[in-house]
Design a protein around this motif. Structure first.
Motif, PDB file in Angstrom:
ATOM      1  N   THR A  31       0.812  -1.224   0.000  1.00  0.00           N
ATOM      2  CA  THR A  31       0.000   0.000   0.000  1.00  0.00           C
ATOM      3  C   THR A  31       0.844   1.273   0.000  1.00  0.00           C
ATOM      4  OG1 THR A  31      -0.221  -0.158   2.399  1.00  0.00           O
ATOM      5  CG2 THR A  31      -2.003  -1.105   1.065  1.00  0.00           C
ATOM      6  N   GLU A  84     -18.595  -8.486  -0.453  1.00  0.00           N
ATOM      7  CA  GLU A  84     -18.122  -7.257   0.189  1.00  0.00           C
ATOM      8  C   GLU A  84     -18.029  -6.057  -0.757  1.00  0.00           C
ATOM      9  OE1 GLU A  84     -14.332  -9.732  -0.510  1.00  0.00           O
ATOM     10  OE2 GLU A  84     -16.414 -10.131  -0.072  1.00  0.00           O
ATOM     11  N   ILE A  85     -18.124  -6.278  -2.068  1.00  0.00           N
ATOM     12  CA  ILE A  85     -18.099  -5.133  -2.985  1.00  0.00           C
ATOM     13  C   ILE A  85     -19.468  -4.840  -3.592  1.00  0.00           C
ATOM     14  CG2 ILE A  85     -15.648  -5.472  -3.516  1.00  0.00           C
ATOM     15  CD1 ILE A  85     -16.592  -6.461  -6.324  1.00  0.00           C
ATOM     16  N   TYR A  89     -22.249   2.725  -6.064  1.00  0.00           N
ATOM     17  CA  TYR A  89     -21.055   3.559  -6.041  1.00  0.00           C
ATOM     18  C   TYR A  89     -21.279   4.840  -6.822  1.00  0.00           C
ATOM     19  CZ  TYR A  89     -18.593  -0.629  -4.469  1.00  0.00           C
ATOM     20  OH  TYR A  89     -18.202  -1.727  -3.751  1.00  0.00           O
ATOM     21  N   GLU A 105     -15.202  -0.180   0.794  1.00  0.00           N
ATOM     22  CA  GLU A 105     -13.992   0.351   0.179  1.00  0.00           C
ATOM     23  C   GLU A 105     -14.237   0.879  -1.230  1.00  0.00           C
ATOM     24  OE1 GLU A 105      -9.979  -1.279   0.781  1.00  0.00           O
ATOM     25  OE2 GLU A 105     -11.068  -3.049   1.445  1.00  0.00           O
ATOM     26  N   THR A 106     -13.423   1.827  -1.597  1.00  0.00           N
ATOM     27  CA  THR A 106     -13.417   2.353  -2.947  1.00  0.00           C
ATOM     28  C   THR A 106     -12.929   1.263  -3.897  1.00  0.00           C
ATOM     29  OG1 THR A 106     -13.003   4.597  -2.173  1.00  0.00           O
ATOM     30  CG2 THR A 106     -12.332   4.101  -4.436  1.00  0.00           C
ATOM     31  N   LEU A 107     -13.535   1.180  -5.065  1.00  0.00           N
ATOM     32  CA  LEU A 107     -13.070   0.272  -6.112  1.00  0.00           C
ATOM     33  C   LEU A 107     -12.353   1.102  -7.173  1.00  0.00           C
ATOM     34  CD1 LEU A 107     -16.157  -2.061  -6.692  1.00  0.00           C
ATOM     35  CD2 LEU A 107     -14.000  -2.643  -5.600  1.00  0.00           C
ATOM     36  N   GLY A 122      -9.585  -3.403  -8.387  1.00  0.00           N
ATOM     37  CA  GLY A 122      -9.139  -3.705  -7.031  1.00  0.00           C
ATOM     38  C   GLY A 122      -9.432  -2.582  -6.063  1.00  0.00           C
ATOM     39  N   THR A 123      -9.133  -2.855  -4.795  1.00  0.00           N
ATOM     40  CA  THR A 123      -9.279  -1.856  -3.743  1.00  0.00           C
ATOM     41  C   THR A 123      -7.890  -1.349  -3.371  1.00  0.00           C
ATOM     42  OG1 THR A 123      -9.167  -3.568  -2.021  1.00  0.00           O
ATOM     43  CG2 THR A 123     -11.373  -2.915  -2.785  1.00  0.00           C
ATOM     44  N   SER A 125      -6.580  -0.936  -0.552  1.00  0.00           N
ATOM     45  CA  SER A 125      -6.005  -1.702   0.562  1.00  0.00           C
ATOM     46  C   SER A 125      -5.472  -3.060   0.123  1.00  0.00           C
ATOM     47  CB  SER A 125      -7.058  -1.922   1.653  1.00  0.00           C
ATOM     48  OG  SER A 125      -8.024  -2.875   1.214  1.00  0.00           O
ATOM     49  N   SER A 127      -7.534  -5.601  -0.322  1.00  0.00           N
ATOM     50  CA  SER A 127      -8.449  -6.624   0.203  1.00  0.00           C
ATOM     51  C   SER A 127      -9.183  -7.365  -0.914  1.00  0.00           C
ATOM     52  CB  SER A 127      -9.469  -6.008   1.159  1.00  0.00           C
ATOM     53  OG  SER A 127     -10.334  -5.123   0.462  1.00  0.00           O
TER      54      SER A 127
END
Length: 165
Positions: A31, A84-85, A89, A105-107, A122-123, A125, A127
Motif C-alpha cells: 500500500t 463485500e463489494i 457507487y 472500500e473504494t473500487l 481492485g481496492t 487496501s 483486500s
C-alpha cells in the motif's frame, strides 16, 4: 559509567526484540505504492456482466455484474462471489468508484482494454483484486498486460490465481 552502559543495553535490546517481532506485511498489495485508475474508464462501456477470470487470495470465481444508473451518476455492483463489494457507487475521477455504503472500500479500475473486454479491478487496501473479462477465456496478451498493471501498482502477482482454465 558502567551503569549507564547497562541501562542503555537493555533498552536497545528491547527495540531489537520488538522490531524482530513485528510481522512482515502479508497483504497482496504494497500500500506504500500509489495506485492509479485508468482515464479510459467509461461507465456505459463498462456496464454489463464480467467474469472473474483471476483473483488474489482468497481466490474468487464467477460473474460480476456492473449496472450503470446514469440518472443518479453512479454504478451498481452485484456479485454472489464477492459480497463485500456489492452495492451502489458514485463516480469519482475516471475509474474510481466511491461506495455509498459506510465502511465499504473504494473500487479502482486500474486498467481496461480498448474494447472493454478485459479489466483490472481492485481496492487500494488490497483486500480485493481481480482480473475481469467478458468471457471465461482471456487472450494471452491481455493476461500479460493485466499482470503488469497489477505489479506496477504494488500487487504481489505471484498470488494472482486463474479461476477458469
Amino acid at each position: 559509567m558502567r551503569r549507564r552502559g547497562l541501562l542503555y543495553f537493555p533498552s536497545c535490546l528491547a527495540v531489537i526484540i520488538l522490531t524482530a517481532c513485528t510481522p512482515a506485511p502479508t497483504g497482496v498489495r504494497d500500500t506504500s505504492v500509489p495506485m492509479g485508475a485508468t482515464t479510459r474508464f467509461d461507465p456505459l462501456q463498462f456496464e454489463g456482466t464480467w467474469q472473474i477470470v483471476a483473483s488474489f487470495d482468497p481466490v474468487r470465481a464467477g460473474p460480476l455484474t456492473i449496472t450503470v444508473a446514469p440518472e443518479v451518476v453512479g454504478v451498481s455492483v452485484a456479485s454472489n462471489s464477492v459480497p463485500e463489494i456489492v452495492g451502489f457507487y458514485d463516480l469519482g475521477s475516471p475509474g474510481v468508484l466511491i461506495p455509498r455504503t459506510p465502511g465499504a472500500e473504494t473500487l479502482v479500475v486500474m486498467w481496461v482494454d480498448e474494447e472493454f473486454q478485459t479489466a483490472a479491478l481492485g481496492t487500494p487496501s488490497g483486500s480485493f483484486g481481480a482480473v475481469l473479462n467478458r468471457s471465461t477465456k482471456i487472450a494471452p496478451d491481455k493476461g500479460v498486460a493485466v499482470r503488469e498493471i497489477f505489479e506496477f501498482y504494488g500487487w504481489d502477482v505471484s498470488r494472482l490465481k486463474r479461476t477458469y482454465k
